[in-house]
Scaffold this active site. Structure first.
Site, PDB file in Angstrom:
ATOM      1  N   SER A 163       0.829  -1.215   0.000  1.00 30.99           N
ATOM      2  CA  SER A 163       0.000   0.000   0.000  1.00 30.99           C
ATOM      3  C   SER A 163       0.865   1.267   0.000  1.00 30.99           C
ATOM      4  O   SER A 163       2.088   1.200   0.146  1.00 30.99           O
ATOM      5  CB  SER A 163      -0.893   0.014   1.234  1.00 30.99           C
ATOM      6  OG  SER A 163      -0.099   0.332   2.368  1.00 30.99           O
ATOM      7  N   CYS A 164       0.217   2.398  -0.116  1.00 29.21           N
ATOM      8  CA  CYS A 164       0.943   3.676  -0.178  1.00 29.21           C
ATOM      9  C   CYS A 164       1.788   3.899   1.087  1.00 29.21           C
ATOM     10  O   CYS A 164       2.979   4.209   1.006  1.00 29.21           O
ATOM     11  CB  CYS A 164      -0.031   4.820  -0.388  1.00 29.21           C
ATOM     12  SG  CYS A 164      -1.496   4.778   0.658  1.00 29.21           S
ATOM     13  N   HIS A 214      -0.697  11.566   3.252  1.00 29.04           N
ATOM     14  CA  HIS A 214      -0.454  11.037   4.602  1.00 29.04           C
ATOM     15  C   HIS A 214       0.835  11.677   5.133  1.00 29.04           C
ATOM     16  O   HIS A 214       1.721  12.054   4.350  1.00 29.04           O
ATOM     17  CB  HIS A 214      -0.190   9.534   4.576  1.00 29.04           C
ATOM     18  CG  HIS A 214      -1.248   8.695   3.943  1.00 29.04           C
ATOM     19  ND1 HIS A 214      -2.498   8.522   4.484  1.00 29.04           N
ATOM     20  CD2 HIS A 214      -1.224   7.929   2.816  1.00 29.04           C
ATOM     21  CE1 HIS A 214      -3.197   7.677   3.720  1.00 29.04           C
ATOM     22  NE2 HIS A 214      -2.455   7.318   2.701  1.00 29.04           N
ATOM     23  N   ARG A 238      -4.645  10.482   5.591  1.00 28.75           N
ATOM     24  CA  ARG A 238      -5.663  11.284   4.893  1.00 28.75           C
ATOM     25  C   ARG A 238      -6.989  10.518   4.959  1.00 28.75           C
ATOM     26  O   ARG A 238      -7.016   9.286   4.910  1.00 28.75           O
ATOM     27  CB  ARG A 238      -5.241  11.584   3.459  1.00 28.75           C
ATOM     28  CG  ARG A 238      -5.094  10.360   2.544  1.00 28.75           C
ATOM     29  CD  ARG A 238      -6.373  10.042   1.823  1.00 28.75           C
ATOM     30  NE  ARG A 238      -6.275   8.934   0.917  1.00 28.75           N
ATOM     31  CZ  ARG A 238      -6.624   7.676   1.188  1.00 28.75           C
ATOM     32  NH1 ARG A 238      -7.049   7.368   2.407  1.00 28.75           N
ATOM     33  NH2 ARG A 238      -6.553   6.731   0.272  1.00 28.75           N
ATOM     34  N   GLN A 258      -0.703   9.602  -1.471  1.00 29.34           N
ATOM     35  CA  GLN A 258      -1.296   8.257  -1.540  1.00 29.34           C
ATOM     36  C   GLN A 258      -1.703   7.853  -2.947  1.00 29.34           C
ATOM     37  O   GLN A 258      -1.648   6.672  -3.304  1.00 29.34           O
ATOM     38  CB  GLN A 258      -2.510   8.182  -0.602  1.00 29.34           C
ATOM     39  CG  GLN A 258      -3.773   8.917  -1.059  1.00 29.34           C
ATOM     40  CD  GLN A 258      -3.729  10.422  -0.805  1.00 29.34           C
ATOM     41  OE1 GLN A 258      -2.800  10.915  -0.170  1.00 29.34           O
ATOM     42  NE2 GLN A 258      -4.723  11.146  -1.295  1.00 29.34           N
TER      43      GLN A 258
HETATM   44  P1  NAD Z   1     -10.686   3.175  -7.169  1.00 30.78           P
HETATM   45  O1  NAD Z   1     -11.993   2.909  -6.551  1.00 30.78           O
HETATM   46  O2  NAD Z   1     -10.287   4.588  -7.424  1.00 30.78           O
HETATM   47  O3  NAD Z   1     -10.575   2.392  -8.554  1.00 30.78           O
HETATM   48  C1  NAD Z   1     -10.946   1.047  -8.698  1.00 30.78           C
HETATM   49  C2  NAD Z   1     -11.530   0.854 -10.099  1.00 30.78           C
HETATM   50  O4  NAD Z   1     -11.821  -0.535 -10.284  1.00 30.78           O
HETATM   51  C3  NAD Z   1     -12.832   1.634 -10.327  1.00 30.78           C
HETATM   52  O5  NAD Z   1     -12.747   2.271 -11.571  1.00 30.78           O
HETATM   53  C4  NAD Z   1     -13.908   0.527 -10.330  1.00 30.78           C
HETATM   54  O6  NAD Z   1     -14.999   0.848 -11.154  1.00 30.78           O
HETATM   55  C5  NAD Z   1     -13.128  -0.642 -10.905  1.00 30.78           C
HETATM   56  N1  NAD Z   1     -13.701  -1.966 -10.600  1.00 30.78           N
HETATM   57  C6  NAD Z   1     -14.776  -2.275  -9.815  1.00 30.78           C
HETATM   58  N2  NAD Z   1     -14.984  -3.617  -9.816  1.00 30.78           N
HETATM   59  C7  NAD Z   1     -14.036  -4.157 -10.629  1.00 30.78           C
HETATM   60  C8  NAD Z   1     -13.749  -5.483 -11.040  1.00 30.78           C
HETATM   61  N3  NAD Z   1     -14.469  -6.535 -10.625  1.00 30.78           N
HETATM   62  N4  NAD Z   1     -12.694  -5.681 -11.877  1.00 30.78           N
HETATM   63  C9  NAD Z   1     -11.931  -4.639 -12.293  1.00 30.78           C
HETATM   64  N5  NAD Z   1     -12.173  -3.343 -11.934  1.00 30.78           N
HETATM   65  C10 NAD Z   1     -13.221  -3.123 -11.119  1.00 30.78           C
HETATM   66  O7  NAD Z   1      -9.619   2.427  -6.254  1.00 30.78           O
HETATM   67  P2  NAD Z   1      -8.072   2.778  -6.131  1.00 30.78           P
HETATM   68  O8  NAD Z   1      -7.903   3.854  -5.116  1.00 30.78           O
HETATM   69  O9  NAD Z   1      -7.495   2.956  -7.486  1.00 30.78           O
HETATM   70  O10 NAD Z   1      -7.538   1.452  -5.452  1.00 30.78           O
HETATM   71  C11 NAD Z   1      -7.182   0.315  -6.207  1.00 30.78           C
HETATM   72  C12 NAD Z   1      -6.242  -0.554  -5.393  1.00 30.78           C
HETATM   73  O11 NAD Z   1      -5.065   0.210  -5.101  1.00 30.78           O
HETATM   74  C13 NAD Z   1      -6.802  -0.994  -4.019  1.00 30.78           C
HETATM   75  O12 NAD Z   1      -6.253  -2.264  -3.715  1.00 30.78           O
HETATM   76  C14 NAD Z   1      -6.227   0.040  -3.079  1.00 30.78           C
HETATM   77  O13 NAD Z   1      -6.125  -0.406  -1.757  1.00 30.78           O
HETATM   78  C15 NAD Z   1      -4.858   0.258  -3.697  1.00 30.78           C
HETATM   79  N6  NAD Z   1      -4.246   1.557  -3.349  1.00 30.78           N
HETATM   80  C16 NAD Z   1      -4.993   2.696  -3.337  1.00 30.78           C
HETATM   81  C17 NAD Z   1      -4.381   3.893  -2.962  1.00 30.78           C
HETATM   82  C18 NAD Z   1      -5.138   5.173  -2.882  1.00 30.78           C
HETATM   83  O14 NAD Z   1      -4.832   5.997  -2.043  1.00 30.78           O
HETATM   84  N7  NAD Z   1      -6.141   5.399  -3.705  1.00 30.78           N
HETATM   85  C19 NAD Z   1      -3.023   3.921  -2.672  1.00 30.78           C
HETATM   86  C20 NAD Z   1      -2.277   2.743  -2.763  1.00 30.78           C
HETATM   87  C21 NAD Z   1      -2.908   1.558  -3.096  1.00 30.78           C
END
Ligand code: NAD
Length: 340
Positions: free
Chosen positions: A140-141, A220, A169, A302
């Protein structure tokens, strides 16, 4: 030959990873997969990224929106060597079955449990151990931020013990349904999950983490106390070492970066894709050394810190580059992060 990459899930992380992959000379972005039409899907089309339907999305909705679709997620998976899963937390586990069926490599994100992949990944931390693994999980971030700093401190002076308080955050800027909007919410999981997660990169690190969520969307901030094994000469020796390493930005007092608002203003001035700040941010003024005890702040954007890590994870998994530092240099040069 360029390695063919697909991105499944085109939200905050997926759209950034897709852009970063598209810029790599040794990779080809074959397409991105979306569940439904949106402004992000429109942008994918405008960038020329072939769109595929995923997660049970309805083709008629794309047709009604005037967004041409190249096929289903299965079609995409059969045209690539590796997929980056950037679906929401915990959805990657279900998606993994599709990747296994297609017989391709896969990179998962930190919202999944560690056992989703053969190894957890951080480019500075454990690139070598991840070479050739069919499945990797980019941590994760927050864990990425700690792991990068741990890699530098362990190599320079050794780490006996580390305590981190994470000021988290509340939401990403586009997330309007999350909070708090007025409050400080302690995470009553002690230690927070971040410490154990760092151990997936450095199993022998003595680290304890506490966390609280605050009403901000920018970044964060980690408040660190590290007892090093050997005493550095002075604080400058440590901050200069961070400066020399990739993916760190240490602000000097004369830059007048007082906190996360100025960091993100700097990122806007710099104007990399999405105005992102992919480096760990430290401050000369925010670093104090007392013999072996180092106290410092670091800020983590993040939305973007894991983006270059995903690119390096692809290279490690596909064994496109055996040297982690060389992969980092390639990635950073291609996305404009390189200071050289
Ligand atoms: P997000 O909600 O912004 O994006 C996720 C996308 O996946 C959306 O467009 C959604 O419509 C799509 N989706 C929904 N169901 C799906 C499916 N079955 N198959 C494929 N796509 C599908 O989420 P995010 O913030 O980009 O997070 C994605 C991953 O990255 C998570 O594991 C999260 O924990 C990790 N992450 C997020 C952050 C952050 O701060 N945003 C930072 C580091 C890691």
């Amino acid at each position: 030959m360029r390695v063919r990459v697909g991105v499944n899930g085109f939200g905050t992380i997926g759209k950034r990873v897709a852009d970063a992959v598209a810029k790599q000379p040794d990779m080809e972005l074959v397409g991105v997969a979306k569940t439904r039409p949106s402004y992000e899907a429109r942008r994918a089309m405008e960038k020329g990224y072939p769109l595929y339907i995923t997660g049970g999305g309805n083709p008629a909705e794309f047709q009604d929106a005037g967004l041409p679709v190249a096929g289903t997620i299965q079609d995409l998976l059969h045209s690539v060597d590796i997929v980056v899963d950037a679906s929401p937390d915990k959805v990657g586990r279900e998606n993994r079955k599709l990747y296994e069926a297609a017989g391709i490599h896969a990179i998962f994100q930190g919202g999944e449990k560690a056992d989703i992949a053969e190894a957890s990944f951080n480019a500075l931390g454990n690139y070598d151990a991840c070479l050739g693994k069919r499945t990797l999980r980019v941590v994760s971030c927050n864990t990425t931020g700690i792991a990068r700093a741990a890699a530098v401190l362990r190599q320079g002076w050794g780490v006996d013990h580390w305590e981190v308080t994470l000021i988290r955050r509340a939401a990403d800027p586009a997330e309007t349904k999350k909070g708090p909007i007025n409050g400080v919410m302690p995470t009553f999981q002690l230690p927070s999950h971040h410490g154990p997660d760092v151990l997936t990169i450095f199993p022998d690190l003595h680290i304890a983490t506490l966390a609280a969520v605050v009403p901000t969307t920018l970044m964060h901030v980690h408040v660190n106390h590290v007892r090093l094994t050997r005493a550095p000469k002075d604080a400058k020796e440590v901050t200069d070492t961070f400066r020399r390493n990739p993916r760190f930005r240490v602000f000097a007092p004369w830059e007048h970066v007082d906190g996360t608002p100025q960091v993100m203003e700097y990122a806007r001035d710099r104007g990399l894709g999405f105005n992102d700040m992919m480096e760990n941010v430290l401050w000369d003024e925010g670093f104090r050394l007392d013999n072996r005890d180092a106290y410092f702040f670091q800020a983590i954007h993040q939305e973007s810190i894991v983006v270059p890590e995903n690119v390096d994870a692809i290279r490690a998994s596909m064994e496109m580059e055996s040297d982690g530092r060389a992969s980092i240099a390639k990635t950073d040069r291609a996305i404009g992060l390189s200071r050289a």
